[in-house]
Design a protein around this motif. Structure first.
Motif, mmCIF file in Angstrom:
data_model
loop_
_atom_site.group_PDB
_atom_site.id
_atom_site.type_symbol
_atom_site.label_atom_id
_atom_site.label_comp_id
_atom_site.label_asym_id
_atom_site.label_seq_id
_atom_site.Cartn_x
_atom_site.Cartn_y
_atom_site.Cartn_z
ATOM 1 N N TYR A 37 -0.231 8.024 -14.380
ATOM 2 C CA TYR A 37 -0.083 7.831 -13.995
ATOM 3 C C TYR A 37 1.764 8.161 -14.372
ATOM 4 O O TYR A 37 2.168 9.188 -15.759
ATOM 5 C CB TYR A 37 0.321 6.448 -14.450
ATOM 6 C CG TYR A 37 -0.670 5.729 -14.277
ATOM 7 C CD1 TYR A 37 -0.853 4.914 -13.246
ATOM 8 C CD2 TYR A 37 -1.672 4.949 -15.496
ATOM 9 C CE1 TYR A 37 -2.118 4.230 -12.749
ATOM 10 C CE2 TYR A 37 -2.972 4.335 -14.826
ATOM 11 C CZ TYR A 37 -2.952 4.477 -13.651
ATOM 12 O OH TYR A 37 -4.040 3.454 -12.803
ATOM 13 N N SER A 54 3.484 5.146 -10.177
ATOM 14 C CA SER A 54 1.926 5.475 -9.511
ATOM 15 C C SER A 54 1.087 6.609 -9.820
ATOM 16 O O SER A 54 2.038 7.512 -11.077
ATOM 17 C CB SER A 54 3.151 6.288 -8.083
ATOM 18 O OG SER A 54 4.053 6.896 -8.827
ATOM 19 N N VAL A 55 0.434 6.844 -9.282
ATOM 20 C CA VAL A 55 -0.972 7.415 -9.441
ATOM 21 C C VAL A 55 0.010 9.821 -10.189
ATOM 22 O O VAL A 55 0.845 9.282 -8.928
ATOM 23 C CB VAL A 55 -1.741 7.458 -9.314
ATOM 24 C CG1 VAL A 55 -2.865 9.053 -9.246
ATOM 25 C CG2 VAL A 55 -2.424 6.544 -8.953
ATOM 26 N N GLU A 113 -7.606 2.267 -12.931
ATOM 27 C CA GLU A 113 -7.094 3.428 -12.926
ATOM 28 C C GLU A 113 -8.180 4.492 -11.897
ATOM 29 O O GLU A 113 -7.445 4.990 -11.191
ATOM 30 C CB GLU A 113 -8.017 4.585 -14.219
ATOM 31 C CG GLU A 113 -6.653 4.285 -15.202
ATOM 32 C CD GLU A 113 -6.975 4.917 -16.817
ATOM 33 O OE1 GLU A 113 -5.817 4.771 -17.664
ATOM 34 O OE2 GLU A 113 -7.517 5.202 -17.005
ATOM 35 N N ASP A 164 -7.015 2.947 -8.681
ATOM 36 C CA ASP A 164 -5.615 3.239 -8.436
ATOM 37 C C ASP A 164 -5.750 4.310 -8.182
ATOM 38 O O ASP A 164 -4.848 4.845 -6.938
ATOM 39 C CB ASP A 164 -5.311 3.466 -9.982
ATOM 40 C CG ASP A 164 -4.096 1.578 -10.200
ATOM 41 O OD1 ASP A 164 -4.464 1.314 -9.406
ATOM 42 O OD2 ASP A 164 -3.591 1.412 -11.256
#
Lengths: 473, 473
Positions: free
Chosen positions: A23, A28-29, A60, A63
């Motif tokens: 992150y 955000s990734v 994760e 996401d």
């Protein structure tokens, strides 16, 4: 739940992107990670993906799936093959979940589901069509299948549907020592747990023991000496929102779920409850502004469909308010200032009404507002309406009076504002209360009625008083 | 946390109102219970109150305090005396808490706080004025005082302020057996816990072990063999909302709170995090409709004060929109139908804008919307605006055309609606995104700007096109 995952990863060498490193600061990734993953997918570089993606925590990975391009998702899943952690699907939007599940072979789903906690398994199974569901269930061992079917038989949004069917249960006559020995030897325990249940031979729930209590107690003590009454056990048919309120009120970490006969059928855990709390808060928020069940991954058509009903109802009430204006067209033609000012009266009333309505809907949702304090809150809101009506009536009255150099117009708009702010306050609290009383969800329909009241009252009082006054004088 | 409470109560005879029996079906406190309590307060019947009120769970006692009349609250607290559970104060509105705390002698508060979990103690202390706070802290034992001061030194809304300073910590070279023996013998353990922390002699955090892991492991195994890396430890300065997101993402039950040097200073538990999640969801909801920090127990003046700022800003933008109408007063005087119809254009735009805005604000709050998917979501919202603009433009165009028997007016309103729905969609997503990017809270101020855009665009496009069209033809 991540114990085993961490252990597996411990033995590998993960340099750049291990753990929460994926992150960026804003949550955000990370873009460079996305680029690497995108390149690896394009190159079919399964070595990179196994090393840096397969070991991610399920949330994760979820996401990541949401962040990459839609066309990359299926490619990533198929490149990971059996190393794709299906639990990640419980963390993504429904549209993405269905898209991926439909493309996975049922064998792979069945195998993954066999290894999952039952609540996660149900979460994935419940969205599938009957046929796929049956095919997958048929591939599972008998007990597993029976447990999942039982969860799936409970209606959506009940505790029974959300519960986990794996739990640790012991008889009351066991000692703490026996219990600890059992836990040391049994391989079939849930992945993680915080409570032990005490049951009789028919699975009737007798009590619960928190793990810290077990650890603090001497081996020779009997379980029934340290168990607590389960005054907070949850009937399987209980609505998940009600169950969440029990968790909040009594600071529970987990609660036994029992069937009609008081027999233990599963356990509801706080992590699921947190999801419920989030969903319910989101639902109220979206409902209040007229948005239906909608997810970020929805298409234009789906999003439009979720918003059209409210816009349609609103266009109806807008036409009714417009026809109220139409009653006074002769007055408007004489005094155009009225047309210029009337949206202020309606708009300010609408805002004041939505303030009161939001406070009321929220208080109803969190059970802060009930029959005992409703009279006090209604009086308070009426008071706030009167006070704010006087403040903004005077203010707008002055502005309008100076603007059009006409003391009459100033006085008329001040009076109309006062009336509309009072109407707004009363509509803002009484409409949600009445909807709630009549069993409707106040979050869904309050706004329509409140806006209709403030628009109609605003236009009617302002234009009506003006017509009367100027005809009189 | 209710273990001891239950045990104490077990020995008493509680007939009618024990446990969750105090609630009626709709979740409010039962009216007959309130009547009994009211009568007992009036009669100064301490026997009844000790029997039926003193034993309630803290959150039940909190609900009771909120349900009875304000003048009964202090009477109840003083009648219960030392049997009043101060933890109930963590469950009531701030106004009620302050009122009660101010009337309690500092000695009684100090004594109660000494027995409370430190997070509850801090919750009560933080609202007191400096002087009372110091006086109470001075009465506490040294270690207790130091711990509470440390929590109070961290800024409000940080993990450090919310944490509990009681925890179980062991060195890595201990065995599971030693750890269990320690827990069996030490009387100074926290009231409840789900995790053990592993630290070095300087209190530096090395890892954590969940209790179920301890129970499953043989006595001879060393703690460092079963401990997990604490990749999810929380810096004490971290904002509570960020910490809550960690809990949600990784399904944590508790997390170590560490200072700048990585030393363990406390533990953050899921029950506090659930409160944070609720508060944050509530805050977003209230902010979006222009309500400030407000509680149900607030007076008329306080509630009015929390709502005036937004109404004031809104009266400004309403005046600006009105002045836009003023530009076209000549046209309105010619064609009164325009005055009748213009609120429909502005109002529908406002609703469409608030739909998009709510979806955007919620997605930002839950981190569903970030730089990776923003372009897609912006495109989608523009598409929704176009589609809904066409649907409702045609619909309202037809209605208006038939109403005024004028195809020109129908065409003009249809065009203006389409323009305004597109503007609404773009304002609804771009304004919150820009506010968020610039570091402002999108929930607070988005609505003002979005409404201003849809009002001004609505009036300007409708009246402007009409003026142009009727002058041209």
């Amino acid at each position: 739940m991540s114990d085993t995952g961490d252990d597996d990863r411990g033995s590998e060498e993960l340099a750049a992107f291990e753990g929460s490193d994926i992150y960026a600061d804003d949550g955000s990734v990370r873009s460079d990670f996305l680029m690497h993953v995108g390149a690896a997918i394009a190159d079919r570089d399964t070595i990179y993906l196994r090393k840096h993606v397969a070991g991610l925590h399920a949330s994760e990975l979820g996401d990541l799936l949401e962040a990459i391009q839609p066309e990359q998702r299926l490619a990533l899943v198929s490149l990971l093959g059996k190393e794709f952690d299906l639990a990640a699907l419980t963390e993504v939007d429904e549209a993405i979940r269905l898209d991926i599940v439909e493309h996975l072979p049922n064998e792979q789903i069945a195998e993954a589901i066999g290894e999952m906690d039952s609540d996660d398994a149900v979460y994935i199974l419940e969205d599938l069509d009957q046929e796929d569901q049956e095919e997958i269930l048929a591939k599972l061992p008998f007990t597993e299948r029976v447990r999942l079917r039982r969860s799936l038989d409970y209606p959506e949004s009940t505790a029974g549907r959300r519960m986990q069917t794996e739990f640790v249960a012991v008889p009351p006559f066991w000692t703490v020592g026996q219990t600890i020995d059992y836990m040391r030897e049994d391989d079939d325990l849930p992945e993680s747990f915080t409570q032990i249940f005490v049951i009789d031979p028919t699975f009737k729930l007798l009590g619960t023991v928190d793990l810290d209590r077990v650890l603090r107690t001497k081996r020779s003590v009997k379980i029934d000496a340290i168990m607590r009454d389960t005054s907070h056990s949850v009937p399987a048919e209980m609505d998940q929102e009600e169950a969440a309120q029990l968790f909040e009120q009594y600071d529970l970490l987990s609660a036994a779920v029992v069937d009609d006969n008081g027999r233990l059928v599963g356990v509801l855990t706080i992590d699921d409850v947190v999801d419920v709390i989030q969903e319910e808060a989101e639902e109220d928020l979206l409902r209040l502004s007229g948005v239906g069940d909608e997810e970020l991954s929805d298409s234009v058509a789906e999003a439009s469909r979720s918003r059209v009903p409210w816009l349609f109802v609103n266009s109806m009430t807008a036409c009714i308010s417009a026809s109220v204006i139409g009653l006074f067209d002769a007055t408007i033609q004489q005094i155009v200032a009225l047309a210029i000012l009337m949206p202020i009266v309606a708009g300010m009333g609408g805002n004041a009404g939505s303030q009161t309505m939001t406070v009321t809907v929220r208080a109803l949702a969190t059970r802060g507002l009930d029959i005992h304090n409703a009279p006090r809150i209604i009086r308070r809101e009426a008071g706030v309406g009167l006070l704010n009506g006087m403040i903004f009536g005077s203010f707008i009255g002055l502005v309008a009076g100076f603007w059009f150099q006409d003391v009459h117009i100033g006085g008329i708009i001040a009076t109309a504002m006062l009336i509309n702010m009072m109407a707004a306050a009363l509509a803002g609290i009484l409409i949600p209360l009445l909807l709630d009383k009549s069993g409707a969800d106040p979050a869904v329909s309050s706004a329509v009625f409140v806006t209709a009241v403030t628009d109609i009252t605003g236009f009617f009082s302002f234009l009506g008083i003006a017509t009367w006054w100027f005809h009189v004088t």
